[in-house]
Each structure stands twice: as C-alpha cells, then as structure tokens.
Design a protein around this motif. Structure first.
Motif, PDB file in Angstrom:
ATOM      1  N   ARG A 130       7.153  -4.120  13.105  1.00 36.77           N
ATOM      2  CA  ARG A 130       7.281  -5.556  12.078  1.00 36.77           C
ATOM      3  C   ARG A 130       6.244  -6.095  11.469  1.00 36.77           C
ATOM      4  NH1 ARG A 130      12.120  -7.924  13.563  1.00 36.77           N
ATOM      5  NH2 ARG A 130      11.068 -10.116  12.921  1.00 36.77           N
ATOM      6  N   GLN A 131       5.857  -7.158  10.852  1.00 35.89           N
ATOM      7  CA  GLN A 131       4.882  -7.460  10.194  1.00 35.89           C
ATOM      8  C   GLN A 131       3.554  -7.580  11.186  1.00 35.89           C
ATOM      9  OE1 GLN A 131       4.410 -11.653   8.794  1.00 35.89           O
ATOM     10  NE2 GLN A 131       4.061 -10.876   6.812  1.00 35.89           N
ATOM     11  N   GLY A 132       2.357  -7.081  10.676  1.00 43.07           N
ATOM     12  CA  GLY A 132       1.005  -7.016  11.681  1.00 43.07           C
ATOM     13  C   GLY A 132       1.271  -6.181  12.720  1.00 43.07           C
ATOM     14  N   ASP A 133       2.185  -4.949  12.519  1.00 43.67           N
ATOM     15  CA  ASP A 133       2.210  -4.047  13.654  1.00 43.67           C
ATOM     16  C   ASP A 133       1.205  -2.821  13.535  1.00 43.67           C
ATOM     17  OD1 ASP A 133       3.852  -5.378  15.301  1.00 43.67           O
ATOM     18  OD2 ASP A 133       5.588  -4.109  15.039  1.00 43.67           O
ATOM     19  N   ALA A 134       0.617  -2.711  12.229  1.00 42.46           N
ATOM     20  CA  ALA A 134      -0.485  -1.600  11.727  1.00 42.46           C
ATOM     21  C   ALA A 134      -1.493  -2.426  10.983  1.00 42.46           C
ATOM     22  CB  ALA A 134       0.283  -0.761  11.222  1.00 42.46           C
ATOM     23  N   PHE A 135      -2.605  -1.723  10.718  1.00 39.01           N
ATOM     24  CA  PHE A 135      -3.432  -2.132   9.560  1.00 39.01           C
ATOM     25  C   PHE A 135      -3.845  -0.620   8.978  1.00 39.01           C
ATOM     26  CE2 PHE A 135      -6.006  -0.996  13.445  1.00 39.01           C
ATOM     27  CZ  PHE A 135      -6.961  -0.097  12.951  1.00 39.01           C
ATOM     28  N   VAL A 136      -4.195  -0.748   7.725  1.00 39.78           N
ATOM     29  CA  VAL A 136      -4.705   0.266   7.004  1.00 39.78           C
ATOM     30  C   VAL A 136      -6.032   0.213   6.353  1.00 39.78           C
ATOM     31  CG1 VAL A 136      -4.009   1.673   4.903  1.00 39.78           C
ATOM     32  CG2 VAL A 136      -2.260   0.786   6.250  1.00 39.78           C
ATOM     33  N   LEU A 137      -6.802   1.057   6.449  1.00 40.31           N
ATOM     34  CA  LEU A 137      -8.263   1.158   5.992  1.00 40.31           C
ATOM     35  C   LEU A 137      -8.474   2.336   4.929  1.00 40.31           C
ATOM     36  CD1 LEU A 137     -10.101   0.366   9.358  1.00 40.31           C
ATOM     37  CD2 LEU A 137      -9.794  -1.240   7.462  1.00 40.31           C
ATOM     38  N   GLU A 138      -8.645   2.181   3.656  1.00 46.24           N
ATOM     39  CA  GLU A 138      -8.690   3.192   2.585  1.00 46.24           C
ATOM     40  C   GLU A 138     -10.051   3.025   1.910  1.00 46.24           C
ATOM     41  OE1 GLU A 138      -4.305   3.581   0.532  1.00 46.24           O
ATOM     42  OE2 GLU A 138      -4.896   1.555   0.861  1.00 46.24           O
ATOM     43  N   PRO A 139     -10.934   4.006   2.198  1.00 44.79           N
ATOM     44  CA  PRO A 139     -12.171   4.122   1.667  1.00 44.79           C
ATOM     45  C   PRO A 139     -11.554   4.758   0.159  1.00 44.79           C
ATOM     46  CG  PRO A 139     -12.225   5.100   3.838  1.00 44.79           C
ATOM     47  CD  PRO A 139     -10.868   5.005   3.436  1.00 44.79           C
ATOM     48  N   GLN A 140     -12.020   3.996  -0.790  1.00 42.96           N
ATOM     49  CA  GLN A 140     -12.062   4.473  -2.088  1.00 42.96           C
ATOM     50  C   GLN A 140     -12.832   3.931  -3.300  1.00 42.96           C
ATOM     51  OE1 GLN A 140      -8.445   1.969  -3.602  1.00 42.96           O
ATOM     52  NE2 GLN A 140      -8.099   2.565  -1.255  1.00 42.96           N
ATOM     53  N   ARG A 141     -12.561   4.181  -4.507  1.00 44.42           N
ATOM     54  CA  ARG A 141     -13.083   3.355  -5.656  1.00 44.42           C
ATOM     55  C   ARG A 141     -12.488   1.973  -5.494  1.00 44.42           C
ATOM     56  NH1 ARG A 141     -15.663   7.986  -5.553  1.00 44.42           N
ATOM     57  NH2 ARG A 141     -16.623   8.900  -7.521  1.00 44.42           N
ATOM     58  N   PHE A 142     -13.069   1.294  -6.300  1.00 43.27           N
ATOM     59  CA  PHE A 142     -12.300  -0.194  -6.473  1.00 43.27           C
ATOM     60  C   PHE A 142     -11.051  -0.082  -7.181  1.00 43.27           C
ATOM     61  CE2 PHE A 142     -16.872  -2.286  -6.699  1.00 43.27           C
ATOM     62  CZ  PHE A 142     -17.059  -1.843  -5.398  1.00 43.27           C
ATOM     63  N   PRO A 143      -9.799  -0.925  -6.805  1.00 39.60           N
ATOM     64  CA  PRO A 143      -8.661  -0.685  -7.406  1.00 39.60           C
ATOM     65  C   PRO A 143      -9.010  -1.135  -9.190  1.00 39.60           C
ATOM     66  CG  PRO A 143      -8.960  -2.748  -6.141  1.00 39.60           C
ATOM     67  CD  PRO A 143      -9.858  -1.825  -5.909  1.00 39.60           C
ATOM     68  N   ASP A 144      -8.331  -0.419  -9.864  1.00 39.49           N
ATOM     69  CA  ASP A 144      -8.315  -0.728 -11.394  1.00 39.49           C
ATOM     70  C   ASP A 144      -9.672  -0.444 -12.003  1.00 39.49           C
ATOM     71  OD1 ASP A 144      -6.689  -1.354 -13.737  1.00 39.49           O
ATOM     72  OD2 ASP A 144      -7.352  -3.358 -13.686  1.00 39.49           O
ATOM     73  N   THR A 145     -10.323   0.140 -11.484  1.00 39.44           N
ATOM     74  CA  THR A 145     -12.027   0.607 -12.039  1.00 39.44           C
ATOM     75  C   THR A 145     -11.806   0.909 -13.382  1.00 39.44           C
ATOM     76  OG1 THR A 145     -13.050   0.800  -9.671  1.00 39.44           O
ATOM     77  CG2 THR A 145     -13.774   2.143 -11.831  1.00 39.44           C
ATOM     78  N   PRO A 146     -10.593   1.778 -13.877  1.00 39.19           N
ATOM     79  CA  PRO A 146     -11.085   2.390 -15.307  1.00 39.19           C
ATOM     80  C   PRO A 146     -10.896   1.230 -16.265  1.00 39.19           C
ATOM     81  CG  PRO A 146      -9.593   3.711 -14.116  1.00 39.19           C
ATOM     82  CD  PRO A 146      -9.974   2.443 -13.094  1.00 39.19           C
ATOM     83  N   ASN A 147     -10.406   0.167 -15.828  1.00 34.73           N
ATOM     84  CA  ASN A 147     -10.274  -1.195 -16.689  1.00 34.73           C
ATOM     85  C   ASN A 147     -11.496  -2.248 -16.603  1.00 34.73           C
ATOM     86  OD1 ASN A 147      -7.899  -0.186 -18.194  1.00 34.73           O
ATOM     87  ND2 ASN A 147      -6.668  -0.661 -16.225  1.00 34.73           N
ATOM     88  N   HIS A 148     -12.464  -1.767 -15.689  1.00 37.27           N
ATOM     89  CA  HIS A 148     -13.144  -2.787 -15.140  1.00 37.27           C
ATOM     90  C   HIS A 148     -14.543  -1.966 -15.311  1.00 37.27           C
ATOM     91  CE1 HIS A 148     -10.737  -6.186 -14.263  1.00 37.27           C
ATOM     92  NE2 HIS A 148      -9.846  -5.328 -13.700  1.00 37.27           N
ATOM     93  N   PRO A 149     -15.392  -1.826 -16.525  1.00 34.57           N
ATOM     94  CA  PRO A 149     -16.656  -1.061 -16.414  1.00 34.57           C
ATOM     95  C   PRO A 149     -17.673  -1.530 -15.310  1.00 34.57           C
ATOM     96  CG  PRO A 149     -15.988  -1.802 -18.666  1.00 34.57           C
ATOM     97  CD  PRO A 149     -14.933  -2.323 -17.823  1.00 34.57           C
TER      98      PRO A 149
END
Length: 376
Positions: free
Chosen positions: A324-343
C-alpha cells in the motif's frame, strides 16, 4: 538449469545460481544468491539485473527480506513497477523524450505521459541480462551481469555495453557497480530502483523510519515531474532531511506544491553539483522497530528519493503481502533528472573510449552498531 553452489567453506561467502523462470519468448531468467556467514543473503535476478530479495538480521538477529518484489518471475512480467531493477539507459525522466547531442536531436520512446522515464517503453528493467561471472573470493561473493543495448535502442544513439556487478561482503555491505561503454557519443545514467522497507517487506508503512539526506537543495519539478531548471534550498521546507526525521513527519504538508505534484516525496536532492572522486554518504535510514540501519554511499551528484506514493493496494507481492501507499521508499543515486536539457545541471554525455561508472554501496547495521549474526 541445475542449481550449483560455488566452493566455499564455513564462514566464507557463498554464491548459488538457479533458474528463476522463463520469459514469454522463452529466455531463461537466472537467480544468483550471494550469502555471507552472518546470514545476509542477496538474490539477484537476471531479468532487469534486479535485486529480487535481501535478507538482513534485526537487532535480535532475526532475518527479514527488506525489499519489495515477487516470489516468482511472473509477477515481474505481469506488472512493470521497477521493483529492485536496474533502470536506464537514462534513469529518471527526459522531457518530451527529446534531447540534443553534438548538434543532433534524438527522440526517445515515451512511457510516462509526454515524457520518457527510466529508459523508455522497454528499458533495462525489462531486458534479460547475461550472467557473465559468479564468484567467491574469501569474504565476498559477487555476480556480474551484462547487457548490450544496440544503436537506436528506444531512440538512444550508440551501441552501449553495460555491466552490473553485485558484491556482498562479510561486513554486511552490498555494493552495486554499474559500468557502460559506447561506440558513439550518447547519454548514460544508470541507477537501481529497489523499494526498501527496513522492517521487512509487507510489514506496513515506512513513514516512521528515520531518514537523513545531506543534500541542501532540490531540483523542483512541474506537474509532469520535469525539473524547471532551478536549484532551491531545502531550508525551512518539508524537504530538509539534513537532520534525520521520520519520513512521514512532513509528508502531509499541503502548502508544498512539490508534495502535491508527487503525491508525496518524489524528487531529486542535490548532493553536489557534479560527481565526486570517491563515494560518500548520501543517505541514512534507521527503522526504530527492527533496529536495522541502512547507510547509502555514492559518488553521484543527485539522489532521487521516492516515498512509495503510487503503491495503491492493488499489488500483491511476496508471501501474498499487499503493498500500500507508503510501504516502501526508493533512493536512487544518479545524475539529475533531465540533465541533457539543462546545461547548468552538468553532463550525462558518454563518448567512445570513456567508461561510465556508478558505484552504489549499501551498508547494513543496527542502531548502536553492526548487525548481529542471524539466529535463524
């Protein structure tokens, strides 16, 4: 496929490989289980190079599986939810599925309304990776998987060869190392989408689990979860996790447009403005019920934190548990979202002769020290 265990003696790491099932087109999906002498067991599935289960002891030495998922392959095939999966070629979102590289515009497949999410219609999470190496080396066991994404796959340029290596050590540390090389310029951003519940999957909400994220800013998004290009301080907002607090403490703050857009937390924290040379702590989570502690290390600049907002009670996972809602969390180390469109966000470009790398380290312990050996 017949199960086999690599040679190991008592007190040393072990690795076991079995067949987990077959896809609709007949591809065999393998499951490799890594184990140490403390009872910690990590099972890695070749479908999506996914973390299918992870058993970790609590403060009393009792084991529990702390990642959401399914007991059989069919559950993963029936419903795409990214649970435990490797995501990419570009983790997170690309606005309108378009980006420019070296003066040419590329159009990706769209799978998130007007945008491309986690690699498109058939991302890495839906591919059967090849198990290329399973080994034990004294106090550590590991499995390496490989996937070769052809030029033009989901609209991405370049033939990209990727590996995902999972390694479990004797000190209760699970490390995932992603690498990628290409034969022509492209963009790459790989991460892992494990859904965590430190109390044990199916045990209920994670809203009381204490989360610390050292990032002092976020990249705000619009209603379609695309960054607007700003970098905004978390000070005085529900997004300030620089001092540990329960995940659910501020999640119902209706004055926050970002929480309304995401139905909870689902955004990128700025840990640094560019990747750093060595992994450092990017998050720490402690479960007061079980005493389990997860410390997350990465060299990536961003950390996407998602609070399980769209688990809606229709998912029946392991042991017939309803998520159900709130039964887990996700942590994703990564580049920022949509980086190719934000120099201003940096670069996700990968050129021939270069090697992309993302090392994610999960260290498990208990409140007050390292986790005890299992009593089961």
């Amino acid at each position: 496929m017949v199960a086999f265990a690599l040679p190991a003696v008592s007190g040393e790491a072990q690795a076991t490989r079995t067949a987990f099932g077959h896809t609709a087109d007949g591809q065999t999906v393998d499951l490799v289980t890594l184990a140490n002498s403390h009872g910690v067991r990590a099972s890695v599935m070749s479908y999506g190079a996914s973390l299918q289960s992870l058993l970790v002891p609590d403060r009393n030495g009792k084991l529990a599986d702390i990642v959401l998922g399914y007991d059989t392959l069919q559950g993963y095939l029936d419903r795409r939810q990214y649970v435990g999966a490797t995501v990419g070629r570009y983790a997170n979102r690309i606005a309108h599925g378009r980006f420019a590289l070296d003066g040419k515009t590329f159009q990706l497949t769209l799978d998130d309304g007007p945008n491309s999410l986690h690699g498109g219609v058939k991302g890495l999470d839906m591919q059967v990776w090849k198990v290329v190496d399973v080994k034990t080396m004294g106090s550590a066991a590991s499995v390496t998987l490989q996937y070769i994404s052809p030029d033009g796959d989901q609209g991405y340029p370049g033939k990209v060869t990727m590996t995902a290596t999972y390694k479990l050590s004797e000190d209760n540390q699970l490390t995932i190392t992603y690498t990628a090389t290409t034969d022509k310029p492209t963009i790459v951003n790989l991460s892992n989408h494990t859904c965590w519940n430190l109390g044990g999957e199916g045990s209920g909400t994670v809203m009381d689990e204490q989360l610390m994220i050292p990032g002092g800013a976020i990249t705000p998004v619009d209603a379609a979860s695309i960054p607007n290009g700003d970098i905004v301080s978390v000070a005085g907002t529900p997004y300030d996790f620089r001092v540990a607090k329960p995940i659910g403490r501020d999640i119902r703050d209706g004055s926050s447009q970002q929480l309304l857009f995401g139905h909870g937390y689902d955004m990128n924290w700025v840990i640094s403005r560019k990747p750093v040379a060595e992994p450092r702590v990017v998050a720490r989570v402690e479960d007061p019920r079980s005493g389990r502690v997860l410390t997350l290390w990465s060299a990536q600049p961003g950390l996407q934190f998602y609070s399980g907002n769209f688990l809606d009670g229709t998912t029946v996972g392991k042991a017939h548990h309803i998520y159900r809602q709130g039964d887990a969390f996700v942590l994703e180390p990564q580049r920022f979202p949509d980086t190719p469109n934000h120099p201003d966000f940096g670069s996700a470009r990968l050129a021939p002769g270069e090697t992309y790398r993302n090392t994610i380290i999960y260290r498990f312990g208990i409140d007050g020290g390292r986790a005890p050996a299992s009593r089961e």
